[in-house]
Motif scaffolding. Structure first.
Motif, PDB file in Angstrom:
ATOM      1  N   ARG A 181      19.856 138.890 114.683  1.00 19.97           N
ATOM      2  CA  ARG A 181      20.209 137.942 113.607  1.00 19.97           C
ATOM      3  C   ARG A 181      21.546 138.623 112.826  1.00 19.97           C
ATOM      4  O   ARG A 181      22.646 138.050 112.543  1.00 19.97           O
ATOM      5  N   ASP A 182      21.774 139.845 112.789  1.00 21.12           N
ATOM      6  CA  ASP A 182      22.544 140.536 112.186  1.00 21.12           C
ATOM      7  C   ASP A 182      23.749 140.375 113.046  1.00 21.12           C
ATOM      8  O   ASP A 182      25.017 140.080 112.366  1.00 21.12           O
TER       9      ASP A 182
ATOM     10  N   ILE B  86      14.724 141.014 116.681  1.00 15.09           N
ATOM     11  CA  ILE B  86      15.481 139.860 116.287  1.00 15.09           C
ATOM     12  C   ILE B  86      16.115 139.930 115.227  1.00 15.09           C
ATOM     13  O   ILE B  86      17.217 139.403 115.030  1.00 15.09           O
ATOM     14  N   ASP B  87      15.619 140.692 114.162  1.00 14.24           N
ATOM     15  CA  ASP B  87      16.474 141.366 113.201  1.00 14.24           C
ATOM     16  C   ASP B  87      17.866 141.799 113.708  1.00 14.24           C
ATOM     17  O   ASP B  87      19.054 141.604 113.119  1.00 14.24           O
TER      18      ASP B  87
ATOM     19  N   LEU C  16      19.538 130.056 113.254  1.00 10.50           N
ATOM     20  CA  LEU C  16      20.703 130.690 112.893  1.00 10.50           C
ATOM     21  C   LEU C  16      21.846 130.817 113.994  1.00 10.50           C
ATOM     22  O   LEU C  16      23.023 130.323 113.546  1.00 10.50           O
TER      23      LEU C  16
ATOM     24  N   ASP D 279      13.428 130.565 114.360  1.00 10.65           N
ATOM     25  CA  ASP D 279      14.362 130.775 113.361  1.00 10.65           C
ATOM     26  C   ASP D 279      15.733 131.477 113.882  1.00 10.65           C
ATOM     27  O   ASP D 279      16.647 130.915 113.168  1.00 10.65           O
ATOM     28  N   ALA D 280      15.641 132.308 114.831  1.00 13.18           N
ATOM     29  CA  ALA D 280      16.758 133.073 115.276  1.00 13.18           C
ATOM     30  C   ALA D 280      17.962 132.166 116.197  1.00 13.18           C
ATOM     31  O   ALA D 280      19.011 132.081 115.965  1.00 13.18           O
TER      32      ALA D 280
ATOM     33  N   ILE E  71      24.393 137.789 115.130  1.00 14.20           N
ATOM     34  CA  ILE E  71      24.729 136.330 114.861  1.00 14.20           C
ATOM     35  C   ILE E  71      25.715 136.101 113.615  1.00 14.20           C
ATOM     36  O   ILE E  71      26.529 135.580 113.680  1.00 14.20           O
ATOM     37  N   GLU E  72      25.258 136.727 112.686  1.00  9.21           N
ATOM     38  CA  GLU E  72      25.876 136.500 111.218  1.00  9.21           C
ATOM     39  C   GLU E  72      27.333 137.263 111.051  1.00  9.21           C
ATOM     40  O   GLU E  72      28.143 136.781 110.326  1.00  9.21           O
TER      41      GLU E  72
END
Length: 263
Positions: free
Chosen positions: A139-140, A135-136, A198, A194-195, A142-143
């Motif tokens: 997220r990286d 998931i991290d 985001l 949470d993802a 996505i950002e």
């Protein structure tokens, strides 16, 4: 009396002819020319009643674009959303119907770019630590990488359909938290939600910067997530490709009202 009736009739005829020639008679507004783009959430995977003539895209008669078109009878409707599509796929394979006459576009995309399938597979088959690491990574992406891909997609839509109202529709939370639920543990469920937050936040920002509307479906899906009842999202199910996608009720009760309000 006869002469006056003749004059009146002649005047009416001439007025009618003039209006027909000048186009200044009563106007009848044409319906929108609507093009529906995107991934499996836009195609309606999970809701059944698929149009199998479109080769693997699993476009459903119950998907929110079709439901809206059925209710509003647009003067033109093209449904090119396809299961598995990422933003590049949409640009390469789905934009053909867009042109200067297009007046309405819907688009749900970005989840496949972020690795939705890989996240769910990892979280189902591996430990919490492995799930959270995956998931991290999402997220990286996505950002730091997804914004540019969304910009490219939205630029392509805007250039091909400059007169269109474009509605970017997001993704729901997958899980109801704070409940007992068979399947993923609480930490995994929270991290997945949470993802999704985001992803929606980044997508909404890119949409706004392009002058597009954003339809947030998290509110309409509240109380209908996986681990809630009645759920409008499939848990792990058969056929497997329907897993973690909206049901027919999710399309009609979760997606359709948000899109309709944004139009």
């Amino acid at each position: 009396m006869r002469l006056s009736r003749f004059v009146s009739a002649a005047s009416a005829f001439l007025l009618t002819a003039a209006l027909a020639l000048t186009g200044s008679g009563p106007a009848h507004a044409a319906g929108p020319v609507y093009v529906a783009l995107g991934d499996s959430y836009a195609a309606g995977v999970g809701s059944g009643s698929y149009d199998d003539s479109r080769g693997g895209c699993y476009r459903s008669l119950r998907a929110y674009p079709r439901l809206w078109a059925n209710a509003h009878t647009p003067s033109g409707f093209s449904f090119t959303a396809c299961s598995g599509a990422d933003t590049t796929d949409v640009i390469k394979r789905q934009l053909g119907p867009l042109n200067a006459s297009t007046t309405l576009v819907s688009i749900t995309a970005g989840g496949n770019d972020a690795g939705f399938v890989g996240v769910m597979t990892t979280c189902l088959l591996n430990s919490s630590s492995a799930c959270l690491r995956r998931i991290d990574r999402a997220r990286d992406y996505i950002e730091n990488r997804l914004p540019a891909r969304l910009d490219a997609l939205y630029d392509a839509i805007g250039s091909r359909a400059p007169a269109a109202r474009v509605v970017v529709v997001g993704y729901p939370h997958f899980y109801k938290l704070g409940t007992s639920c068979i399947g993923l543990g609480a930490s995994k469920r929270r991290a997945i939600n949470d993802a999704a937050d985001l992803l929606d936040t980044v997508t909404a920002k890119r949409a706004a910067d392009h002058g597009f509307a954003f339809g947030d479906v998290r509110g309409t899906f509240a109380g209908h997530e996986i681990c809630a009842g009645p759920a409008w999202l499939h848990n792990l199910t058969l056929p497997v490709y329907e897993s973690y996608h909206p049901t027919a009720s999710g399309q009609s009760g979760g997606y359709l009202p948000v899109f309709t309000a944004a139009v």
